[in-house]
Scaffold this motif. Structure first.
Motif, short mmCIF file in Angstrom:
data_model
loop_
_atom_site.label_atom_id
_atom_site.label_comp_id
_atom_site.label_asym_id
_atom_site.label_seq_id
_atom_site.Cartn_x
_atom_site.Cartn_y
_atom_site.Cartn_z
N THR A 46 0.84 -1.19 0.00
CA THR A 46 0.00 0.00 0.00
C THR A 46 0.88 1.24 0.00
OG1 THR A 46 -1.62 -1.21 1.28
CG2 THR A 46 -1.87 1.17 1.17
N THR A 47 0.61 2.16 -0.92
CA THR A 47 1.42 3.37 -1.02
C THR A 47 0.53 4.60 -1.07
OG1 THR A 47 1.45 3.19 -3.43
CG2 THR A 47 3.29 2.21 -2.23
N ILE A 48 1.13 5.73 -0.78
CA ILE A 48 0.46 7.03 -0.90
C ILE A 48 1.06 7.72 -2.11
CG2 ILE A 48 0.05 9.25 0.22
CD1 ILE A 48 0.42 7.85 2.92
N ALA A 202 -8.03 14.45 7.48
CA ALA A 202 -7.57 13.35 8.33
C ALA A 202 -8.10 12.04 7.77
CB ALA A 202 -8.02 13.57 9.76
N ASN A 203 -7.48 11.56 6.73
CA ASN A 203 -7.90 10.34 6.04
C ASN A 203 -7.44 9.13 6.85
OD1 ASN A 203 -7.39 8.02 4.11
ND2 ASN A 203 -8.55 9.43 2.79
N HIS A 204 -8.39 8.33 7.29
CA HIS A 204 -8.11 7.22 8.19
C HIS A 204 -7.06 6.28 7.62
CE1 HIS A 204 -8.68 3.16 9.84
NE2 HIS A 204 -9.06 3.77 10.98
N ASP A 205 -7.25 5.85 6.39
CA ASP A 205 -6.34 4.85 5.83
C ASP A 205 -4.94 5.41 5.59
OD1 ASP A 205 -8.40 3.07 5.94
OD2 ASP A 205 -8.94 3.23 3.83
N ARG A 206 -4.89 6.69 5.17
CA ARG A 206 -3.57 7.29 4.98
C ARG A 206 -2.85 7.45 6.31
NH1 ARG A 206 -5.47 10.02 0.34
NH2 ARG A 206 -6.21 11.87 1.43
N LEU A 207 -3.58 7.86 7.35
CA LEU A 207 -2.97 7.99 8.66
C LEU A 207 -2.46 6.64 9.17
CD1 LEU A 207 -5.42 10.48 10.42
CD2 LEU A 207 -3.13 10.96 9.56
N LYS A 208 -3.23 5.60 8.92
CA LYS A 208 -2.82 4.26 9.35
C LYS A 208 -1.52 3.85 8.66
CE LYS A 208 -4.50 -0.50 9.81
NZ LYS A 208 -5.65 -1.41 9.60
N GLU A 209 -1.44 4.13 7.37
CA GLU A 209 -0.22 3.79 6.64
C GLU A 209 0.97 4.61 7.13
OE1 GLU A 209 2.29 1.81 4.31
OE2 GLU A 209 0.18 1.33 4.69
N ASP A 210 0.70 5.88 7.47
CA ASP A 210 1.78 6.73 7.98
C ASP A 210 2.26 6.26 9.35
OD1 ASP A 210 3.56 8.80 7.58
OD2 ASP A 210 2.28 10.32 8.49
N ILE A 211 1.33 5.73 10.16
CA ILE A 211 1.71 5.18 11.47
C ILE A 211 2.66 4.00 11.29
CG2 ILE A 211 0.85 3.95 13.51
CD1 ILE A 211 -1.73 5.65 13.22
N ALA A 237 2.00 13.59 16.61
CA ALA A 237 1.16 14.47 15.78
C ALA A 237 -0.04 13.71 15.24
CB ALA A 237 2.00 15.04 14.64
N ILE A 238 0.16 12.48 14.79
CA ILE A 238 -0.96 11.67 14.27
C ILE A 238 -1.92 11.33 15.41
CG2 ILE A 238 -1.57 9.51 13.14
CD1 ILE A 238 1.20 9.57 11.80
N HIS A 239 -1.38 11.02 16.59
CA HIS A 239 -2.22 10.72 17.75
C HIS A 239 -3.14 11.89 18.05
CE1 HIS A 239 -3.25 10.05 22.02
NE2 HIS A 239 -3.03 8.75 21.77
N TYR A 240 -2.60 13.09 17.97
CA TYR A 240 -3.40 14.29 18.22
C TYR A 240 -4.55 14.40 17.21
CZ TYR A 240 -4.55 19.29 18.40
OH TYR A 240 -5.21 20.49 18.48
N ASP A 249 -9.26 3.21 16.76
CA ASP A 249 -8.38 2.09 16.39
C ASP A 249 -6.96 2.57 16.13
OD1 ASP A 249 -9.31 3.48 14.13
OD2 ASP A 249 -8.86 1.77 12.82
N LEU A 250 -6.83 3.74 15.51
CA LEU A 250 -5.49 4.28 15.25
C LEU A 250 -4.84 4.76 16.54
CD1 LEU A 250 -6.02 6.26 11.92
CD2 LEU A 250 -5.41 3.85 12.26
N ILE A 251 -5.66 5.29 17.45
CA ILE A 251 -5.13 5.71 18.75
C ILE A 251 -4.54 4.50 19.48
CG2 ILE A 251 -5.75 6.59 21.03
CD1 ILE A 251 -7.84 8.35 19.63
#
Length: 666
Positions: A46-48, A202-211, A237-240, A249-251
């Motif tokens: 998976t890529t951005i 705040a795109n959920h899937d992109r944030l997940k990939e960045d995590i 920063a992502i947590h915020y 789920d990301l938290i």
């Protein structure tokens, strides 16, 4: 052993320096991170996807004074404005700054490419951005980037938006800590380097990939350089953002993931700390101090607190072990090791936030008393130093060898100890140095540059040795050296008898006798006198003149400065003595005279007198033959004997003899 401990201390300092960088990084916002980081996870497919063009129509360029800072504005074709606030001294040098807005910025791939608040076919309304140049410029302090969306269109973020560092060539997408102001319609981020910055929802899937990407780039667990603090900052920063948008789920992914990696790193550090009594045992404290602040707000904050407390207890235990070892080293006269251990324990205490008065009192007492029983002894191989060696092949009496001996409380020698000297005359202060393996330092001192002596030719100087041990200074008993100048003595015996213009006019006799002497350091202060006498008579006795002895003081000579030869002392690299090669005598008026006559027709008597002239005028008398007008040099024969000057002339009606001896002695 000392080298290893120094290495440990440096490592310890590095860990705490990294700790400081962590807090700076977290509070300073988005900073570029290397893409060549260790990868501890299986790469995902998976890529951005990021693409953009630059709109040079709206490019703004400005020269910024580094000391003043500046605020630079630009606006893109969509009406979005960009304000870059550069504080004073954030730039190292005066720099030309360029801001160029993006057009056609697209962020897609994982999570899709639509902005959830966009409509009317404008699916990328939340994707705007700007390129800051020079590309890759690092700032010394954070700048602020404020992105404001126009009032003429809906604000494209429901709750929060994010500013991201983006680079299409490097495929970088990293979230910056972002403040969203719905009323002002702005996104504000702190940045530390120049590159491309874009906005995104705040795109959920992109944030997940960045995590996932951030965790991969934290670095290898079990290393002194873990974690890469820039990626810890990104996870915060992502947590915020996730707490604002409710991505539970990301938290959990961030909180549980951070606890897992921190537990592994702390356990690794505990294993090292519990098995070491060197300064490296304190590294665990650096990690413990990082698990504060943000971690305590997590849902598993209590677990982080327990992890921190376990590390802090190991930190304190390590300090006690290191202090005990440092105290033992001091008692064993290993001062450098003892002071090093006590010093790193004290530094750890001061930055560790620990309240243990007994411990800090013990550390301070140990540092203040470590190796306090040292003894410094200063001796000299002679009490009198001659200022000038008269014998070129024997220089030993013209310098003194000083020996400093440093011993510890147990009477054993203390090698590698710095020693310097104090004296009441800086010109004779010996050079400083380090003691050898026997705890000794030998230095040479001469007295040539010492000020003038007293009238007897002596100058006394008091010298003391000072040893620096563990930051404390230990002083020897002083010694007194006597520096002595030589006495220069000139003996003159001159006699001249002559007929003045033959028997017709008469005869004259001149004598100059005496001894002059002075101490070389007391220039021209004479001891002794020269006596001059003369007589003259007319040939038939009808006129004569005789004068009693005249005494003259004043020294017309000295050891000629240009006659001093600089000679390196044997077995020395930089100490010299000055050997006198010659003495110079300069004739003055007491040696320059003639008898002149004055004949008066009235009464037929002769009036003769002495005239201070170098050579009488023709027809009016004669000067003293044999006495030179130019300086006379008395050469040193190499063993301290100075060659005499003599002159003898016997001609008709005239006899002249001159003998001048030069003696230099102590």
């Amino acid at each position: 052993m000392l080298m290893n401990n120094s290495k440990h201390l440096h490592t310890f300092i590095l860990i705490f320096f990294s700790l400081i960088l962590f807090y700076i990084s977290f509070n300073s916002g988005c900073k570029r991170k290397s893409v060549n980081e260790p990868n501890n996870d299986i790469p995902t497919d998976t890529t951005i996807h990021i693409s953009y063009d630059v709109d040079e129509v709206y490019t703004i360029t400005r020269s910024v004074d580094a000391t003043l800072g500046d605020t630079i504005f630009t606006q893109d074709s969509y009406g979005v404005s960009y304000k870059l606030i550069i504080p004073p001294n954030a730039l190292q040098n005066n720099t030309t700054i360029t801001m160029t807005p993006f057009k056609n910025l697209s962020i897609g791939g994982v999570g899709g490419d639509n902005c959830k608040m966009c409509g009317n076919g404008n699916n990328d309304c939340c994707h705007r951005g700007v390129l800051l140049q020079p590309h890759g410029l690092e700032l010394d302090s954070t700048a602020t980037l404020v992105i404001k969306f126009p009032d003429t269109s809906p604000f494209p973020f429901e709750i929060v938006g994010i500013v991201t560092y983006i680079d299409s060539a490097l495929k970088e997408y990293e979230v910056c800590q972002t403040e969203t102001d719905l009323l002002a319609r702005t996104l504000t981020a702190k940045i530390k380097h120049f590159s491309g910055y874009g906005t995104d929802d705040a795109n959920h899937d992109r944030l997940k990939e960045d995590i996932k990407d951030a965790f991969r780039k934290l670095g290898p667990i079990g290393s002194l350089f873990w974690p890469n603090l820039a990626y810890i900052n990104e996870l915060f920063a992502i947590h915020y953002v996730c707490t604002k948008d409710g991505y539970t789920d990301l938290i959990s992914m961030i909180e549980n993931g951070l606890y897992s990696v921190w537990s592994a790193q702390i356990n690794w550090a505990l294993n090292i700390s519990n098995n070491s009594s060197d300064c490296e045992a304190l590294n665990v404290g650096g990690y413990a101090r990082q698990i504060t602040g943000w971690y305590s707000t997590f849902s598993n904050g209590a677990a982080f607190d327990n992890l921190r407390n376990k590390a802090m207890q190991a930190y304190v235990n390590a300090m006690y072990r290191i202090v005990a070892r440092g105290e033992l080293a001091c008692k064993s006269d290993s001062c450098n090791l003892g002071m090093e251990l006590l010093s790193c324990a004290r530094q750890a205490y001061l930055i560790g936030g620990i309240e243990d008065l007994d411990l800090i009192g013990r550390i301070n007492f140990g540092m203040g008393t470590c190796c306090q029983e040292a003894k410094v002894t200063l001796t000299s191989n002679r009490e009198v130093v001659k200022m000038l060696p008269l014998n070129r092949s024997n220089l030993t009496d013209a310098y003194a060898v000083l020996t400093v001996t440093v011993t510890g409380s147990n009477g054993k020698p203390k090698p590698n100890t710095y020693v310097y000297f104090t004296t009441d005359d800086i010109n004779v202060a010996p050079s400083s140095g380090m003691t050898d393996s026997l705890g000794e330092l030998r230095v040479v001192t001469t007295g040539y540059l010492s000020p003038d002596p007293d009238e007897s030719g002596n100058a006394e100087r008091i010298i003391t040795a000072v040893a620096n041990i563990g930051g404390e200074e230990f002083i020897s008993e002083p010694i007194t050296l006597k520096f002595k100048w030589p006495t220069v003595k000139i003996t003159i015996d001159y006699s001249s008898s002559a007929s003045v213009y033959g028997d017709q006019w008469g005869t004259s006799t001149i004598t100059v006798k005496g001894t002059l002497s002075h101490i070389h350091g007391l220039q021209y202060k004479c001891l002794g006198k020269v006596t001059r006498s003369y007589s003259a008579s007319y040939y038939d006795g009808s006129g004569s003149i005789m004068r009693g002895a005249e005494e003259y003081e004043g020294c017309p000579f000295d050891i000629w400065n240009l006659g001093l030869e600089k000679i390196l002392i044997p077995n020395s690299n930089y100490e010299y003595v000055y050997y006198p090669t010659k003495v110079e005598l300069i004739p003055v008026n007491i040696f320059k005279f003639g008898i002149q006559r004055y004949f008066s027709q009235t009464g037929y008597y002769l009036n003769s007198y002495v005239s201070y002239v170098t050579a009488p005028s023709p027809g009016y008398g004669v000067g003293p033959p044999g006495f030179p007008d130019n300086p006379i040099y008395f050469e040193n024969n190499g063993s301290g004997a100075f060659i005499s000057y003599s002159y003898e002339l016997i001609v008709a009606n005239s006899t002249t003899t001159l003998l001048i001896n030069c003696d230099v002695s102590y």
